[in-house]
Design a protein around this motif. Sequence first.
Motif, PDB file in Angstrom:
ATOM      1  N   LEU A  53       0.834  -1.208   0.000  1.00 31.78           N
ATOM      2  CA  LEU A  53       0.000   0.000   0.000  1.00 31.78           C
ATOM      3  C   LEU A  53       0.870   1.260   0.000  1.00 31.78           C
ATOM      4  O   LEU A  53       0.671   2.164  -0.814  1.00 31.78           O
ATOM      5  CB  LEU A  53      -0.930  -0.020   1.224  1.00 31.78           C
ATOM      6  N   GLU A  54       1.857   1.291   0.892  1.00 31.03           N
ATOM      7  CA  GLU A  54       2.712   2.471   0.990  1.00 31.03           C
ATOM      8  C   GLU A  54       3.519   2.692  -0.280  1.00 31.03           C
ATOM      9  O   GLU A  54       3.634   3.809  -0.791  1.00 31.03           O
ATOM     10  CB  GLU A  54       3.669   2.344   2.191  1.00 31.03           C
ATOM     11  N   LYS A  55       4.065   1.601  -0.784  1.00 31.29           N
ATOM     12  CA  LYS A  55       4.919   1.672  -1.970  1.00 31.29           C
ATOM     13  C   LYS A  55       4.137   2.231  -3.174  1.00 31.29           C
ATOM     14  O   LYS A  55       4.589   3.161  -3.843  1.00 31.29           O
ATOM     15  CB  LYS A  55       5.400   0.251  -2.276  1.00 31.29           C
ATOM     16  N   LEU A  56       2.958   1.654  -3.398  1.00 36.02           N
ATOM     17  CA  LEU A  56       2.169   2.075  -4.557  1.00 36.02           C
ATOM     18  C   LEU A  56       1.580   3.470  -4.348  1.00 36.02           C
ATOM     19  O   LEU A  56       1.522   4.275  -5.277  1.00 36.02           O
ATOM     20  CB  LEU A  56       1.072   1.059  -4.847  1.00 36.02           C
ATOM     21  N   LYS A  57       1.157   3.737  -3.129  1.00 34.83           N
ATOM     22  CA  LYS A  57       0.594   5.053  -2.814  1.00 34.83           C
ATOM     23  C   LYS A  57       1.643   6.135  -3.091  1.00 34.83           C
ATOM     24  O   LYS A  57       1.378   7.109  -3.792  1.00 34.83           O
ATOM     25  CB  LYS A  57       0.182   5.063  -1.344  1.00 34.83           C
ATOM     26  N   ASP A  58       2.867   5.939  -2.553  1.00 37.18           N
ATOM     27  CA  ASP A  58       3.928   6.923  -2.767  1.00 37.18           C
ATOM     28  C   ASP A  58       4.225   7.094  -4.249  1.00 37.18           C
ATOM     29  O   ASP A  58       4.385   8.210  -4.742  1.00 37.18           O
ATOM     30  CB  ASP A  58       5.210   6.496  -2.034  1.00 37.18           C
ATOM     31  N   ALA A  59       4.294   5.946  -4.963  1.00 38.65           N
ATOM     32  CA  ALA A  59       4.634   6.003  -6.387  1.00 38.65           C
ATOM     33  C   ALA A  59       3.587   6.808  -7.152  1.00 38.65           C
ATOM     34  O   ALA A  59       3.918   7.699  -7.939  1.00 38.65           O
ATOM     35  CB  ALA A  59       4.749   4.594  -6.953  1.00 38.65           C
ATOM     36  N   ILE A  60       2.314   6.524  -6.916  1.00 37.64           N
ATOM     37  CA  ILE A  60       1.262   7.144  -7.722  1.00 37.64           C
ATOM     38  C   ILE A  60       1.016   8.602  -7.318  1.00 37.64           C
ATOM     39  O   ILE A  60       0.798   9.461  -8.165  1.00 37.64           O
ATOM     40  CB  ILE A  60      -0.037   6.310  -7.666  1.00 37.64           C
ATOM     41  N   LEU A  61       1.111   8.877  -6.006  1.00 33.77           N
ATOM     42  CA  LEU A  61       0.901  10.267  -5.571  1.00 33.77           C
ATOM     43  C   LEU A  61       1.980  11.204  -6.108  1.00 33.77           C
ATOM     44  O   LEU A  61       1.766  12.400  -6.227  1.00 33.77           O
ATOM     45  CB  LEU A  61       0.836  10.353  -4.038  1.00 33.77           C
ATOM     46  N   SER A  62       3.146  10.633  -6.441  1.00 35.43           N
ATOM     47  CA  SER A  62       4.233  11.486  -6.926  1.00 35.43           C
ATOM     48  C   SER A  62       4.154  11.739  -8.433  1.00 35.43           C
ATOM     49  O   SER A  62       4.942  12.497  -8.974  1.00 35.43           O
ATOM     50  CB  SER A  62       5.581  10.841  -6.589  1.00 35.43           C
ATOM     51  N   LEU A  63       3.191  11.092  -9.110  1.00 35.86           N
ATOM     52  CA  LEU A  63       3.121  11.256 -10.570  1.00 35.86           C
ATOM     53  C   LEU A  63       2.450  12.571 -10.952  1.00 35.86           C
ATOM     54  O   LEU A  63       1.616  13.080 -10.208  1.00 35.86           O
ATOM     55  CB  LEU A  63       2.305  10.118 -11.189  1.00 35.86           C
ATOM     56  N   ASP A  64       2.796  13.050 -12.131  1.00 41.76           N
ATOM     57  CA  ASP A  64       2.126  14.224 -12.654  1.00 41.76           C
ATOM     58  C   ASP A  64       1.109  13.766 -13.684  1.00 41.76           C
ATOM     59  O   ASP A  64       1.438  13.498 -14.833  1.00 41.76           O
ATOM     60  CB  ASP A  64       3.148  15.164 -13.303  1.00 41.76           C
ATOM     61  N   ILE A  65      -0.159  13.635 -13.260  1.00 45.42           N
ATOM     62  CA  ILE A  65      -1.158  13.196 -14.233  1.00 45.42           C
ATOM     63  C   ILE A  65      -2.103  14.332 -14.614  1.00 45.42           C
ATOM     64  O   ILE A  65      -3.184  14.119 -15.144  1.00 45.42           O
ATOM     65  CB  ILE A  65      -1.957  11.968 -13.756  1.00 45.42           C
ATOM     66  N   GLY A  66      -1.682  15.545 -14.320  1.00 47.96           N
ATOM     67  CA  GLY A  66      -2.442  16.695 -14.798  1.00 47.96           C
ATOM     68  C   GLY A  66      -3.417  17.268 -13.783  1.00 47.96           C
ATOM     69  O   GLY A  66      -4.010  18.302 -14.006  1.00 47.96           O
ATOM     70  N   GLU A  67      -3.640  16.572 -12.662  1.00 48.41           N
ATOM     71  CA  GLU A  67      -4.462  17.148 -11.589  1.00 48.41           C
ATOM     72  C   GLU A  67      -3.996  16.587 -10.252  1.00 48.41           C
ATOM     73  O   GLU A  67      -3.295  15.576 -10.206  1.00 48.41           O
ATOM     74  CB  GLU A  67      -5.959  16.873 -11.821  1.00 48.41           C
TER      75      GLU A  67
END
Lengths: 351, 167
Positions: A53-67
């Motif tokens: 959960l932490e690994k994926l959460k950190d990875a996805i929250l750090s992405l720039d998906i435009g919002e």
Amino acid sequence: MIPNDLSSRISKWFDGSGPGADIVISSRVRLARNLAGFEFLPCLTKQRKTDVLEKLKDAILSLDIGEDVFFVNMADASSLEQDLLVERHLISRQHARGKGPRGVIIAPSESFTAMINEEDHLRIQVFQAGLQLKECWEKINRIDDMIEQKVQYAFSGEYGYLTACPTNLGTGIRVSVMLHLPALKMTGQIEKFFNAARDTNLAIRGLFGEGTDAVGDFFQLSNQITLGVSELDIVSEFSGSIVPRIVEYEKLARAELLTKQKNAVDDKIQRALGVLKNARLISSKEALFLLSQIRMGVNLGRVKNISITTINELFMLTQPAHLQLNKGRPLDPDSRDAVRAEIIRSKLCRN
Amino acid sequence: MQCQSCKQNTATIHLTEIHGGQRHEMHLCEACAHQQGLAVKNQIPLNELLSTLLAVQTQHYSGGGSDEMIVEDIECPHCGMTLKRFRKELLLGCPADYEVFDKALRPIIEKSQAQNTSHRGKVPSKVPDDTRQQIGLLGLRKKLDAAVKAEDYETAAKLRDEINRLQ
């Protein structure tokens, strides 16, 4: 953690815009992924689930998906909040009622969500209004590429992306469209559609209501085969051939209804309007059923002064969790029926 | 094929009954099948379909004594999943299960994936050399858990370094 206004507004992909949205309400593409070096969910310890959960959460929250996306920890969410996300099709019922460390990342426009620790470690979805599967695929493919830069997926040269259930193996892709097919239902041709779908390895289910008992003539059509066919081939077949053919049949059925049974159609629509504009108590099932008829009436030009957006909005906002969150308190079923009737009356009578 | 009962519609329901070694086939349309009390479902849920396939397969293999026999209580050394548990829950325990239970899984994959058995489509840019590395990681993590449990922190530290290096 869930934005306050989420329950009071309609999802963008459900607002009736988008190409062909009178019949194809929305398009969705979902990808199932698992992290390399971790057991699948059935054999994952609680501690390891937290790690995933932490690994994926950190990875996805750090992405720039435009919002600016936000994270909802499912273990902390109230059951009403969980239901709200299910009613908005942002998460599955299984995810809402699941156990253990799990969560979802949601884009405020609701065009993207990522469920973490559902049946697979990661399930990302992209939604668009109308028939826009190619756009969904392009966007989700881009996001998937970005996530892959941060984590390593379980993948085999032979079987592709490895999933907990072999029915998702390979591409892990599920392509689906939400369809409104009242005329095929009215003219008794829906069975043919079911049979054709089954013969071509497609899954079809009612969008509202349980199982195949579709309330309100809304259906979700999706692919079953995920291995041995490329993502683009699946998407192209759906958007280039399967869906246009169904749309064509529904249009023919609508035209036939108007030429051969105009009075019967008008009668149905006007009766539905009569009930919705006057009822003091209405169940969600009855509301869905009647709103579906009015939706067809609007699309056939038989009802003026009511927009598709208004109808879609009523579909969404009169669901149980939406009603209760908007009222700010839990309501028993009887009170819900009264509140639902009130909202419908106020929206329809204003027009 | 025509419906045996009304002799008008196309038969879409095909029943095979076996009584004392005698095979009896029946072909009906949906309406006649419904009339005869044979419930017709619009859609078989995927899970149900998979359980049916699995049940058929178990029967098939339990009869034989050849090398094709599938041992039901094989346990995956990496995650502890067994075939028996998979047949019940329909979910696997780790990526290595696809190799450990290969013989049993292959026919199931073929049936649920329209006879397809190999991936066509997207490939991640970071493909591991082979799945062995992933399996290796699983093994290392298991050892790490055991070392932590045994309070063998020296081994645990080494394993953690090794895992970090591979990830």
